[in-house]
Design a protein around this motif. Structure first.
Motif, PDB file in Angstrom:
ATOM      1  N   ILE A  68      -8.993   3.893  13.484  1.00 36.92           N
ATOM      2  CA  ILE A  68      -8.098   3.543  12.372  1.00 36.92           C
ATOM      3  C   ILE A  68      -8.854   3.463  11.046  1.00 36.92           C
ATOM      4  O   ILE A  68      -8.365   3.949  10.016  1.00 36.92           O
ATOM      5  N   VAL A  69     -10.059   2.900  11.049  1.00 43.88           N
ATOM      6  CA  VAL A  69     -10.826   2.800   9.801  1.00 43.88           C
ATOM      7  C   VAL A  69     -11.269   4.185   9.319  1.00 43.88           C
ATOM      8  O   VAL A  69     -11.089   4.503   8.136  1.00 43.88           O
ATOM      9  N   PRO A  70     -11.839   5.050  10.194  1.00 43.29           N
ATOM     10  CA  PRO A  70     -12.186   6.383   9.688  1.00 43.29           C
ATOM     11  C   PRO A  70     -10.973   7.188   9.234  1.00 43.29           C
ATOM     12  O   PRO A  70     -11.072   7.978   8.290  1.00 43.29           O
ATOM     13  N   ALA A  71      -9.826   6.999   9.866  1.00 43.12           N
ATOM     14  CA  ALA A  71      -8.623   7.734   9.456  1.00 43.12           C
ATOM     15  C   ALA A  71      -8.174   7.294   8.060  1.00 43.12           C
ATOM     16  O   ALA A  71      -7.798   8.134   7.232  1.00 43.12           O
ATOM     17  N   ILE A  72      -8.222   6.013   7.805  1.00 44.73           N
ATOM     18  CA  ILE A  72      -7.866   5.518   6.471  1.00 44.73           C
ATOM     19  C   ILE A  72      -8.883   5.995   5.444  1.00 44.73           C
ATOM     20  O   ILE A  72      -8.528   6.436   4.349  1.00 44.73           O
ATOM     21  N   ALA A  73     -10.176   5.928   5.810  1.00 45.74           N
ATOM     22  CA  ALA A  73     -11.234   6.332   4.881  1.00 45.74           C
ATOM     23  C   ALA A  73     -11.126   7.807   4.509  1.00 45.74           C
ATOM     24  O   ALA A  73     -11.228   8.166   3.333  1.00 45.74           O
ATOM     25  N   VAL A  74     -10.908   8.684   5.502  1.00 38.37           N
ATOM     26  CA  VAL A  74     -10.807  10.108   5.182  1.00 38.37           C
ATOM     27  C   VAL A  74      -9.527  10.397   4.395  1.00 38.37           C
ATOM     28  O   VAL A  74      -9.501  11.275   3.534  1.00 38.37           O
ATOM     29  N   GLY A  75      -8.469   9.633   4.631  1.00 37.47           N
ATOM     30  CA  GLY A  75      -7.242   9.786   3.849  1.00 37.47           C
ATOM     31  C   GLY A  75      -7.455   9.420   2.389  1.00 37.47           C
ATOM     32  O   GLY A  75      -6.987  10.113   1.479  1.00 37.47           O
ATOM     33  N   ILE A  76      -8.188   8.347   2.170  1.00 39.71           N
ATOM     34  CA  ILE A  76      -8.488   7.921   0.798  1.00 39.71           C
ATOM     35  C   ILE A  76      -9.394   8.943   0.116  1.00 39.71           C
ATOM     36  O   ILE A  76      -9.158   9.334  -1.037  1.00 39.71           O
ATOM     37  N   ARG A  77     -10.419   9.413   0.834  1.00 34.87           N
ATOM     38  CA  ARG A  77     -11.311  10.415   0.230  1.00 34.87           C
ATOM     39  C   ARG A  77     -10.574  11.719  -0.049  1.00 34.87           C
ATOM     40  O   ARG A  77     -10.863  12.414  -1.019  1.00 34.87           O
ATOM     41  N   ARG A  78      -9.593  12.061   0.796  1.00 35.98           N
ATOM     42  CA  ARG A  78      -8.793  13.275   0.547  1.00 35.98           C
ATOM     43  C   ARG A  78      -7.966  13.114  -0.721  1.00 35.98           C
ATOM     44  O   ARG A  78      -7.833  14.049  -1.519  1.00 35.98           O
ATOM     45  N   LEU A  79      -7.390  11.942  -0.922  1.00 37.47           N
ATOM     46  CA  LEU A  79      -6.648  11.693  -2.166  1.00 37.47           C
ATOM     47  C   LEU A  79      -7.583  11.745  -3.369  1.00 37.47           C
ATOM     48  O   LEU A  79      -7.196  12.223  -4.438  1.00 37.47           O
ATOM     49  N   HIS A  80      -8.811  11.252  -3.212  1.00 35.44           N
ATOM     50  CA  HIS A  80      -9.785  11.337  -4.300  1.00 35.44           C
ATOM     51  C   HIS A  80     -10.073  12.794  -4.655  1.00 35.44           C
ATOM     52  O   HIS A  80     -10.331  13.108  -5.813  1.00 35.44           O
ATOM     53  N   ASP A  81     -10.039  13.680  -3.659  1.00 34.64           N
ATOM     54  CA  ASP A  81     -10.327  15.088  -3.914  1.00 34.64           C
ATOM     55  C   ASP A  81      -9.280  15.733  -4.818  1.00 34.64           C
ATOM     56  O   ASP A  81      -9.591  16.659  -5.561  1.00 34.64           O
ATOM     57  N   ILE A  82      -8.045  15.234  -4.770  1.00 31.76           N
ATOM     58  CA  ILE A  82      -7.018  15.781  -5.660  1.00 31.76           C
ATOM     59  C   ILE A  82      -6.827  14.893  -6.892  1.00 31.76           C
ATOM     60  O   ILE A  82      -5.828  14.974  -7.588  1.00 31.76           O
ATOM     61  N   ASP A  83      -7.830  14.036  -7.129  1.00 39.10           N
ATOM     62  CA  ASP A  83      -7.883  13.163  -8.312  1.00 39.10           C
ATOM     63  C   ASP A  83      -6.762  12.127  -8.333  1.00 39.10           C
ATOM     64  O   ASP A  83      -6.198  11.817  -9.382  1.00 39.10           O
ATOM     65  N   LYS A  84      -6.426  11.603  -7.163  1.00 36.17           N
ATOM     66  CA  LYS A  84      -5.452  10.513  -7.052  1.00 36.17           C
ATOM     67  C   LYS A  84      -6.179   9.277  -6.539  1.00 36.17           C
ATOM     68  O   LYS A  84      -7.153   9.368  -5.802  1.00 36.17           O
ATOM     69  N   SER A  85      -5.679   8.122  -6.884  1.00 34.41           N
ATOM     70  CA  SER A  85      -6.246   6.875  -6.397  1.00 34.41           C
ATOM     71  C   SER A  85      -5.992   6.737  -4.891  1.00 34.41           C
ATOM     72  O   SER A  85      -4.978   7.203  -4.370  1.00 34.41           O
ATOM     73  N   GLY A  86      -6.892   6.071  -4.206  1.00 32.86           N
ATOM     74  CA  GLY A  86      -6.723   5.826  -2.785  1.00 32.86           C
ATOM     75  C   GLY A  86      -5.518   4.957  -2.478  1.00 32.86           C
ATOM     76  O   GLY A  86      -4.999   4.964  -1.358  1.00 32.86           O
ATOM     77  N   TRP A  87      -5.072   4.211  -3.462  1.00 31.43           N
ATOM     78  CA  TRP A  87      -3.895   3.358  -3.265  1.00 31.43           C
ATOM     79  C   TRP A  87      -2.633   4.171  -2.991  1.00 31.43           C
ATOM     80  O   TRP A  87      -1.652   3.650  -2.473  1.00 31.43           O
ATOM     81  N   PHE A  88      -2.655   5.468  -3.331  1.00 31.39           N
ATOM     82  CA  PHE A  88      -1.510   6.326  -3.038  1.00 31.39           C
ATOM     83  C   PHE A  88      -1.269   6.447  -1.533  1.00 31.39           C
ATOM     84  O   PHE A  88      -0.190   6.852  -1.103  1.00 31.39           O
ATOM     85  N   LEU A  89      -2.257   6.091  -0.727  1.00 32.85           N
ATOM     86  CA  LEU A  89      -2.085   6.123   0.722  1.00 32.85           C
ATOM     87  C   LEU A  89      -0.965   5.175   1.156  1.00 32.85           C
ATOM     88  O   LEU A  89      -0.303   5.399   2.164  1.00 32.85           O
ATOM     89  N   LEU A  90      -0.724   4.137   0.369  1.00 30.00           N
ATOM     90  CA  LEU A  90       0.350   3.186   0.682  1.00 30.00           C
ATOM     91  C   LEU A  90       1.741   3.799   0.515  1.00 30.00           C
ATOM     92  O   LEU A  90       2.717   3.241   1.002  1.00 30.00           O
ATOM     93  N   VAL A  91       1.819   4.944  -0.137  1.00 34.67           N
ATOM     94  CA  VAL A  91       3.104   5.643  -0.274  1.00 34.67           C
ATOM     95  C   VAL A  91       3.644   5.985   1.114  1.00 34.67           C
ATOM     96  O   VAL A  91       4.854   6.048   1.329  1.00 34.67           O
ATOM     97  N   GLY A  92       2.738   6.194   2.064  1.00 31.94           N
ATOM     98  CA  GLY A  92       3.138   6.514   3.428  1.00 31.94           C
ATOM     99  C   GLY A  92       3.963   5.422   4.091  1.00 31.94           C
ATOM    100  O   GLY A  92       4.610   5.667   5.112  1.00 31.94           O
ATOM    101  N   LEU A  93       3.956   4.226   3.537  1.00 36.22           N
ATOM    102  CA  LEU A  93       4.754   3.129   4.095  1.00 36.22           C
ATOM    103  C   LEU A  93       6.229   3.221   3.717  1.00 36.22           C
ATOM    104  O   LEU A  93       7.051   2.516   4.294  1.00 36.22           O
ATOM    105  N   ILE A  94       6.554   4.074   2.766  1.00 34.37           N
ATOM    106  CA  ILE A  94       7.948   4.244   2.358  1.00 34.37           C
ATOM    107  C   ILE A  94       8.649   5.103   3.409  1.00 34.37           C
ATOM    108  O   ILE A  94       8.212   6.217   3.691  1.00 34.37           O
ATOM    109  N   PRO A  95       9.711   4.596   4.012  1.00 30.18           N
ATOM    110  CA  PRO A  95      10.379   5.370   5.075  1.00 30.18           C
ATOM    111  C   PRO A  95      10.879   6.729   4.576  1.00 30.18           C
ATOM    112  O   PRO A  95      11.345   6.859   3.445  1.00 30.18           O
ATOM    113  N   PHE A  96      10.766   7.717   5.435  1.00 35.60           N
ATOM    114  CA  PHE A  96      11.246   9.081   5.249  1.00 35.60           C
ATOM    115  C   PHE A  96      10.492   9.846   4.162  1.00 35.60           C
ATOM    116  O   PHE A  96       9.938  10.900   4.421  1.00 35.60           O
TER     117      PHE A  96
END
Length: 124
Positions: A68-96
Motif C-alpha cells: 500500500i505504501v509503495p502504491a501510494i508513493a508511485v502514484g504521487i510520483r506519477r502525478l509529480h511527473d505531470i506537474d500536479k501535486s501529490g494531493w491530487f491522489l485524493l481525487v480518487g476518493l470521489i465516487p465514480f
C-alpha cells in the motif's frame, strides 16, 4: 521486470518523479500477483478446501498491506511527473468520477524537461 519492482525499492519515496512505464509496470505487477492470489482462492473453493482458500486469502491480505505504501508513493510520483501535486491522489476518493480523473492523469505524458518536482525520471 526491473521497472515492475522499482517502486518496491523506492518504498516510501514520495518526492521526485515516476514515468509512465514505472507506474504502469508496477500496476501490472500488482494485477498479476492479485490475479494469482484470486486464482488460488478459486481453486480452493472448487476443491472445497477451506485451508487453501484461507491461505490464499491471508497471503493476499498481507501482500495488500505490504504494497500500500509503495502504491501510494508511485502514484504521487506519477502525478509529480505531470506537474500536479501529490494531493491530487485524493481525487480518487470521489465516487465514480475520481477514478476516471486519475486514469486520465496517469495516461498523460510527463512534463518534458525539469519541472518543480525535479528532473525527468530516468527510463528503466
Amino acid at each position: 521486470m526491473k521497472s515492475m519492482l522499482l517502486p518496491l525499492k523506492r518504498y516510501a519515496q514520495f518526492d521526485g518523479r515516476a514515468g509512465r512505464k514505472e507506474y504502469w509496470m508496477f500496476q501490472l505487477f500488482l494485477f498479476l500477483v492479485i490475479l494469482v492470489g484470486y486464482a488460488g482462492m478459486g481453486i480452493g473453493v472448487a476443491m472445497e478446501s477451506n485451508l487453501l482458500t484461507g491461505l490464499f486469502g491471508v497471503l493476499l491480505g498481507v501482500f495488500s498491506l505490504a504494497v500500500i505504501v509503495p502504491a501510494i508513493a508511485v502514484g504521487i510520483r506519477r502525478l509529480h511527473d505531470i506537474d500536479k501535486s501529490g494531493w491530487f491522489l485524493l481525487v480518487g476518493l470521489i465516487p465514480f468520477v475520481g477514478g476516471l480523473v486519475l486514469l486520465v492523469f496517469n495516461v498523460l505524458p510527463g512534463t518534458p524537461g525539469d519541472n518543480r518536482f525535479g528532473p525527468v525520471p530516468p527510463t528503466v
